[in-house]
Design an enzyme around this catalytic site. Structure first.
Site, PDB file in Angstrom:
ATOM      1  N   HIS A  54       0.837  -1.207   0.000  1.00 54.03           N
ATOM      2  CA  HIS A  54       0.000   0.000   0.000  1.00 54.03           C
ATOM      3  C   HIS A  54       0.872   1.259   0.000  1.00 54.03           C
ATOM      4  CE1 HIS A  54      -3.236  -2.663   1.534  1.00 54.03           C
ATOM      5  NE2 HIS A  54      -2.399  -3.035   2.480  1.00 54.03           N
ATOM      6  N   TYR A 100      -8.843   4.263  10.651  1.00 57.14           N
ATOM      7  CA  TYR A 100      -7.551   4.488  11.305  1.00 57.14           C
ATOM      8  C   TYR A 100      -6.816   5.594  10.555  1.00 57.14           C
ATOM      9  CZ  TYR A 100      -5.670   1.752   7.373  1.00 57.14           C
ATOM     10  OH  TYR A 100      -5.357   1.295   6.109  1.00 57.14           O
ATOM     11  N   THR A 117      -7.854   1.174   3.005  1.00 60.92           N
ATOM     12  CA  THR A 117      -9.158   1.701   3.422  1.00 60.92           C
ATOM     13  C   THR A 117      -9.067   3.116   3.993  1.00 60.92           C
ATOM     14  OG1 THR A 117      -8.911   0.647   5.586  1.00 60.92           O
ATOM     15  CG2 THR A 117     -10.119  -0.585   3.900  1.00 60.92           C
ATOM     16  N   ARG A 174     -11.217  -3.744  -4.884  1.00 57.87           N
ATOM     17  CA  ARG A 174     -11.200  -4.512  -3.642  1.00 57.87           C
ATOM     18  C   ARG A 174     -12.518  -4.345  -2.915  1.00 57.87           C
ATOM     19  NH1 ARG A 174      -7.275  -3.451   1.523  1.00 57.87           N
ATOM     20  NH2 ARG A 174      -6.781  -5.608   2.038  1.00 57.87           N
ATOM     21  N   ARG A 199     -13.795  -4.102  11.156  1.00 57.84           N
ATOM     22  CA  ARG A 199     -13.046  -3.046  11.829  1.00 57.84           C
ATOM     23  C   ARG A 199     -12.447  -2.051  10.824  1.00 57.84           C
ATOM     24  NH1 ARG A 199      -7.773  -4.420  10.936  1.00 57.84           N
ATOM     25  NH2 ARG A 199      -7.553  -6.609  10.425  1.00 57.84           N
ATOM     26  N   TYR A 218     -11.459  -9.266   0.893  1.00 53.57           N
ATOM     27  CA  TYR A 218     -10.786  -9.364   2.188  1.00 53.57           C
ATOM     28  C   TYR A 218     -11.851  -9.670   3.244  1.00 53.57           C
ATOM     29  CZ  TYR A 218      -7.389  -8.243   5.906  1.00 53.57           C
ATOM     30  OH  TYR A 218      -6.544  -8.312   6.988  1.00 53.57           O
ATOM     31  N   HIS A 259      -4.747 -12.702   1.933  1.00 62.01           N
ATOM     32  CA  HIS A 259      -4.204 -13.356   3.132  1.00 62.01           C
ATOM     33  C   HIS A 259      -4.924 -14.669   3.487  1.00 62.01           C
ATOM     34  CE1 HIS A 259      -2.859  -9.339   2.872  1.00 62.01           C
ATOM     35  NE2 HIS A 259      -3.671  -8.780   3.733  1.00 62.01           N
ATOM     36  N   ASP A 272       2.771  -6.692   2.124  1.00 65.60           N
ATOM     37  CA  ASP A 272       1.781  -5.911   2.866  1.00 65.60           C
ATOM     38  C   ASP A 272       2.385  -4.655   3.485  1.00 65.60           C
ATOM     39  OD1 ASP A 272      -0.820  -5.308   3.679  1.00 65.60           O
ATOM     40  OD2 ASP A 272      -0.504  -6.180   5.654  1.00 65.60           O
ATOM     41  N   ASN A 327      -2.225  -1.349  10.905  1.00 65.96           N
ATOM     42  CA  ASN A 327      -2.999  -1.892  12.046  1.00 65.96           C
ATOM     43  C   ASN A 327      -2.366  -3.063  12.761  1.00 65.96           C
ATOM     44  OD1 ASN A 327      -5.252  -0.131  11.586  1.00 65.96           O
ATOM     45  ND2 ASN A 327      -5.728  -1.398   9.813  1.00 65.96           N
TER      46      ASN A 327
END
Ligand code: 0GY
Length: 308
Positions: A39, A55, A83, A130, A136, A163, A187, A263, A268
């Site tokens: 990302h 976040y 996100t 995506r 969360r 995801y 994942h 990743d 997070n």
């Protein structure tokens, strides 16, 4: 030293910054390897974080990502919209443009996206969207809206990245299996690695891939899934060893439908930030032959992202 978030944003409390100065991997990546899940974040002054984000990270720029790519020995990246940027793909598009063709992207779009915008995302290098079901991270989007988006992007030859967490697969099964495109799971569908690799939960994921040859999996993120953690054992660089049986089973059963990514910058994480060099050294434990490694790191991502 704590990393900044530009643009007047304040990082989420206890945010773990990406790791400065990763070790050099011992595993030599095959030429042309692709980091197929990473990302960019901001920088927040140029690419503000989305109001609906769950976040606020430290910044992680395209230049920093490309420096890591070169240091670890990758040649290309697939950058996945995070996100924290919502459906504003500007940071992603900027990174794709700066990559000189060495990055492709997975974006996030809303039902209202115009054909012109889709075309311009395609021209920038976006090849998928995506859909995120991790509560969360995102608010719920109705499935009819997602299906409409899937049918809009299918003619472009794009795929859908999904995801979700393992316990939600039964409820999402009908939706996932009716998607009209290639479907790439992030994942490994987040297995609970304290459960047996041949137990019912992971078997459902295997069945999902076995019965649907349009389903691919990223065998990524051992650092997120591991309970045994990053500690090296026996003097070897064999961190996250409890994740190995799960990833290895997928790689060996579906060698032509797997992808791998760092990743980075690892949003997070709560207990530790991985050394990206150590993550690369995880690869030969899950793809144990040169042939499997080449499929995972070169052939598969090139076929999915760079075939045109
Ligand atoms: C990942 C995992 C996470 C976050 C995101 O887009 C995101 O915010 O993907 C996570 O928190 O598990 O793949 O980067």
């Amino acid at each position: 030293m704590s990393k900044p978030t530009a643009g007047g944003f304040t990082k989420t409390s206890n945010w773990l910054d990406w790791y400065e100065g990763p070790s050099k991997p011992r595993f030599k990546l095959p030429p042309g390897s692709v980091d197929a899940h990473c990302h960019v974040f901001g920088p927040g002054d140029k690419f503000p974080y989305a109001p609906e984000r769950k976040y606020t990270p430290c910044d992680a720029s395209a230049e920093q990502l490309f420096a890591l790519r070169d240091y670890l020995g990758f040649e290309r990246n697939v950058i996945v919209q995070a996100t924290c940027h919502g459906a504003d793909n500007s940071a992603l598009v900027d990174a794709l443009k700066k990559s000189n063709g060495k990055a492709r992207g997975v974006g996030t779009v809303k039902r209202s996206v115009g054909d012109e915008e889709l075309q311009s995302l395609h021209a920038a290098g976006v090849r998928g969207v995506r859909f995120n079901f991790v509560k969360r991270l995102v608010d719920f989007t109705p499935k009819d809206e997602l299906m409409e988006i899937a049918s809009r992007i299918a003619p472009l030859g794009w795929h859908v990245v999904i995801y979700f967490e393992a316990q939600d697969l039964p409820e999402l099964w009908d939706f996932f299996t009716s998607l009209p495109t290639t479907v790439v799971v992030d994942h490994m569908g987040r297995p609970d690695v304290t459960k047996p690799v041949d137990g019912p939960e992971f078997e459902l994921f295997m069945k999902f891939m076995r019965e649907h040859d349009n389903v691919w999996s990223k065998v990524s993120c051992p650092e997120r899934l591991s309970v045994s953690g990053p500690a090296a054992r026996d003097g070897e660089r064999n961190a996250y060893r409890d994740v190995v049986p799960f990833a290895r089973k997928i790689v060996e059963t579906f060698p032509d439908r797997v992808l791998w990514g760092t990743d980075w910058p690892h949003p997070n994480l709560k207990d530790h930030m991985p050394d990206d060099g150590l993550l690369v050294d995880f690869i030969p434990h899950i793809a144990t032959t040169a042939e499997l490694q080449k499929k995972l790191l070169v052939d598969n991502p090139m076929r999915l992202y760079w075939s045109e």
